[in-house]
Design a protein around this motif. Structure first.
Motif, PDB file in Angstrom:
ATOM      1  N   LYS A  95       0.819  -1.216   0.000  1.00  0.00           N
ATOM      2  CA  LYS A  95       0.000   0.000   0.000  1.00  0.00           C
ATOM      3  C   LYS A  95       0.850   1.261   0.000  1.00  0.00           C
ATOM      4  O   LYS A  95       0.451   2.279  -0.561  1.00  0.00           O
ATOM      5  CB  LYS A  95      -0.951  -0.007   1.197  1.00  0.00           C
ATOM      6  N   ALA A  96       2.048   1.198   0.600  1.00  0.00           N
ATOM      7  CA  ALA A  96       2.933   2.372   0.617  1.00  0.00           C
ATOM      8  C   ALA A  96       3.354   2.740  -0.807  1.00  0.00           C
ATOM      9  O   ALA A  96       3.486   3.924  -1.138  1.00  0.00           O
ATOM     10  CB  ALA A  96       4.158   2.110   1.494  1.00  0.00           C
ATOM     11  N   ILE A  97       3.550   1.746  -1.657  1.00  0.00           N
ATOM     12  CA  ILE A  97       3.925   1.995  -3.050  1.00  0.00           C
ATOM     13  C   ILE A  97       2.750   2.638  -3.792  1.00  0.00           C
ATOM     14  O   ILE A  97       2.907   3.650  -4.478  1.00  0.00           O
ATOM     15  CB  ILE A  97       4.389   0.696  -3.739  1.00  0.00           C
ATOM     16  N   VAL A  98       1.569   2.056  -3.652  1.00  0.00           N
ATOM     17  CA  VAL A  98       0.389   2.583  -4.339  1.00  0.00           C
ATOM     18  C   VAL A  98       0.094   4.003  -3.860  1.00  0.00           C
ATOM     19  O   VAL A  98      -0.145   4.905  -4.673  1.00  0.00           O
ATOM     20  CB  VAL A  98      -0.834   1.665  -4.128  1.00  0.00           C
ATOM     21  N   ASN A  99       0.136   4.213  -2.566  1.00  0.00           N
ATOM     22  CA  ASN A  99      -0.156   5.543  -2.023  1.00  0.00           C
ATOM     23  C   ASN A  99       0.870   6.577  -2.455  1.00  0.00           C
ATOM     24  O   ASN A  99       0.521   7.740  -2.679  1.00  0.00           O
ATOM     25  CB  ASN A  99      -0.285   5.481  -0.505  1.00  0.00           C
ATOM     26  N   ALA A 100       2.128   6.171  -2.591  1.00  0.00           N
ATOM     27  CA  ALA A 100       3.157   7.099  -3.066  1.00  0.00           C
ATOM     28  C   ALA A 100       2.831   7.566  -4.484  1.00  0.00           C
ATOM     29  O   ALA A 100       2.940   8.758  -4.795  1.00  0.00           O
ATOM     30  CB  ALA A 100       4.533   6.445  -3.017  1.00  0.00           C
ATOM     31  N   VAL A 101       2.422   6.634  -5.338  1.00  0.00           N
ATOM     32  CA  VAL A 101       2.060   7.013  -6.706  1.00  0.00           C
ATOM     33  C   VAL A 101       0.851   7.942  -6.675  1.00  0.00           C
ATOM     34  O   VAL A 101       0.838   8.991  -7.335  1.00  0.00           O
ATOM     35  CB  VAL A 101       1.767   5.768  -7.582  1.00  0.00           C
ATOM     36  N   ARG A 102      -0.141   7.592  -5.890  1.00  0.00           N
ATOM     37  CA  ARG A 102      -1.365   8.407  -5.807  1.00  0.00           C
ATOM     38  C   ARG A 102      -1.088   9.811  -5.272  1.00  0.00           C
ATOM     39  O   ARG A 102      -1.717  10.767  -5.691  1.00  0.00           O
ATOM     40  CB  ARG A 102      -2.398   7.714  -4.916  1.00  0.00           C
ATOM     41  N   ASN A 103      -0.123   9.924  -4.366  1.00  0.00           N
ATOM     42  CA  ASN A 103       0.178  11.214  -3.737  1.00  0.00           C
ATOM     43  C   ASN A 103       1.257  12.008  -4.466  1.00  0.00           C
ATOM     44  O   ASN A 103       1.593  13.115  -4.051  1.00  0.00           O
ATOM     45  CB  ASN A 103       0.593  11.004  -2.283  1.00  0.00           C
ATOM     46  N   GLY A 104       1.834  11.427  -5.519  1.00  0.00           N
ATOM     47  CA  GLY A 104       2.904  12.113  -6.239  1.00  0.00           C
ATOM     48  C   GLY A 104       4.227  12.107  -5.498  1.00  0.00           C
ATOM     49  O   GLY A 104       5.105  12.919  -5.781  1.00  0.00           O
ATOM     50  N   ASP A 105       4.381  11.175  -4.568  1.00  0.00           N
ATOM     51  CA  ASP A 105       5.608  11.068  -3.766  1.00  0.00           C
ATOM     52  C   ASP A 105       6.562  10.066  -4.390  1.00  0.00           C
ATOM     53  O   ASP A 105       6.164   9.249  -5.230  1.00  0.00           O
ATOM     54  CB  ASP A 105       5.253  10.604  -2.343  1.00  0.00           C
ATOM     55  N   PRO A 106       7.827  10.071  -3.948  1.00  0.00           N
ATOM     56  CA  PRO A 106       8.755   9.029  -4.401  1.00  0.00           C
ATOM     57  C   PRO A 106       8.259   7.653  -3.955  1.00  0.00           C
ATOM     58  O   PRO A 106       7.726   7.495  -2.861  1.00  0.00           O
ATOM     59  CB  PRO A 106      10.074   9.380  -3.711  1.00  0.00           C
ATOM     60  N   VAL A 107       8.430   6.670  -4.816  1.00  0.00           N
ATOM     61  CA  VAL A 107       8.022   5.297  -4.518  1.00  0.00           C
ATOM     62  C   VAL A 107       9.140   4.632  -3.704  1.00  0.00           C
ATOM     63  O   VAL A 107      10.314   4.750  -4.071  1.00  0.00           O
ATOM     64  CB  VAL A 107       7.765   4.525  -5.833  1.00  0.00           C
ATOM     65  N   PRO A 108       8.799   3.946  -2.607  1.00  0.00           N
ATOM     66  CA  PRO A 108       9.818   3.347  -1.746  1.00  0.00           C
ATOM     67  C   PRO A 108      10.430   2.064  -2.300  1.00  0.00           C
ATOM     68  O   PRO A 108      10.578   1.065  -1.599  1.00  0.00           O
ATOM     69  CB  PRO A 108       9.067   3.095  -0.430  1.00  0.00           C
ATOM     70  N   ASP A 109      10.787   2.072  -3.566  1.00  0.00           N
ATOM     71  CA  ASP A 109      11.481   0.991  -4.253  1.00  0.00           C
ATOM     72  C   ASP A 109      12.205   1.671  -5.401  1.00  0.00           C
ATOM     73  O   ASP A 109      11.564   2.295  -6.260  1.00  0.00           O
ATOM     74  CB  ASP A 109      10.476  -0.053  -4.749  1.00  0.00           C
ATOM     75  N   ASP A 110      13.525   1.587  -5.418  1.00  0.00           N
ATOM     76  CA  ASP A 110      14.311   2.368  -6.381  1.00  0.00           C
ATOM     77  C   ASP A 110      13.930   2.119  -7.837  1.00  0.00           C
ATOM     78  O   ASP A 110      13.755   3.062  -8.613  1.00  0.00           O
ATOM     79  CB  ASP A 110      15.810   2.113  -6.185  1.00  0.00           C
ATOM     80  N   LYS A 111      13.799   0.857  -8.228  1.00  0.00           N
ATOM     81  CA  LYS A 111      13.498   0.574  -9.631  1.00  0.00           C
ATOM     82  C   LYS A 111      12.078   1.023  -9.985  1.00  0.00           C
ATOM     83  O   LYS A 111      11.864   1.656 -11.022  1.00  0.00           O
ATOM     84  CB  LYS A 111      13.691  -0.904  -9.951  1.00  0.00           C
ATOM     85  N   LEU A 112      11.119   0.712  -9.126  1.00  0.00           N
ATOM     86  CA  LEU A 112       9.746   1.139  -9.399  1.00  0.00           C
ATOM     87  C   LEU A 112       9.623   2.657  -9.356  1.00  0.00           C
ATOM     88  O   LEU A 112       8.849   3.240 -10.119  1.00  0.00           O
ATOM     89  CB  LEU A 112       8.775   0.490  -8.411  1.00  0.00           C
ATOM     90  N   ASN A 113      10.399   3.296  -8.500  1.00  0.00           N
ATOM     91  CA  ASN A 113      10.404   4.756  -8.463  1.00  0.00           C
ATOM     92  C   ASN A 113      10.909   5.328  -9.791  1.00  0.00           C
ATOM     93  O   ASN A 113      10.367   6.323 -10.289  1.00  0.00           O
ATOM     94  CB  ASN A 113      11.242   5.283  -7.307  1.00  0.00           C
TER      95      ASN A 113
END
Length: 185
Positions: A95-113
């Motif tokens: 959920k932290a990854i999905v929420n980061a994308v939704r919020n326009g924040d950096p994704v907590p995974d370097d490659k996915l970011n």
């Protein structure tokens, strides 16, 4: 402007097989596809393009994260909710990854970011990305093939995002828990 949300019973003969297929796949006809039935060629093209995206070299999670990133950048309430739901409920994405994308924040995974950042930039710049953006994407482990596949994803979501903008597509009950609100100009 009001757009009709067709179903397999009231849609044109050309649209009916596609709506029947959607009902079999999802258990219901999503409102967006019902709206696409106004133009059967658009409905068919969207579904075919979606199928082709499944054949890219991106994993299903990467495909959906890129799709979500496009939808967030385009401020599409409908697609943002759907793809958040798919990521969380079907692909078990953190959920932290999905929420980061939704919020326009950096994704907590370097490659996915790197993927999400590149998609955001490509949408924002309408494809006029800098060489440094391309190189950052490549340096993260992606390829020139992936650059072109991102363009394919952007094309798919542009069709649906823009349709949702003009039709103000109501969110299906199945996606209500991931509803997103955007400010419009």
């Amino acid at each position: 402007m009001d757009f009709t949300i067709y179903n397999a019973e009231n849609a044109s003969e050309k649209a009916q097989p596609f709506l029947n297929g959607a009902k079999e796949k999802f258990g219901f006809v999503p409102n967006l596809l019902g709206e696409f039935a106004e133009a059967p060629a658009v409905l068919e093209g969207y579904l075919k393009l979606d199928e082709i995206i499944g054949k890219t070299s991106f994993s299903p999670k990467e495909q959906q994260l890129a799709i979500l990133a496009v939808s967030i950048e385009n401020k599409c309430h409908y697609c943002s909710a759907i793809h958040s739901t798919i990521l969380k409920n079907q692909l078990n994405t953190d959920k932290a990854i999905v929420n980061a994308v939704r919020n326009g924040d950096p994704v907590p995974d370097d490659k996915l970011n790197a993927l999400v950042s590149y998609v955001r930039t490509a949408v924002e710049q309408r494809g006029h990305v800098e060489d440094s953006d391309l190189q950052s994407f490549i340096d993260a482990g992606y390829t020139k093939q992936n650059i072109l596949e991102v363009n394919l994803i952007i094309a798919l979501k542009t069709i649906s995002n823009y349709t949702n903008h003009v039709a103000n597509t109501p969110l299906d009950e199945a996606f209500q828990s991931e509803a997103v609100e955007f400010e419009t100009a």
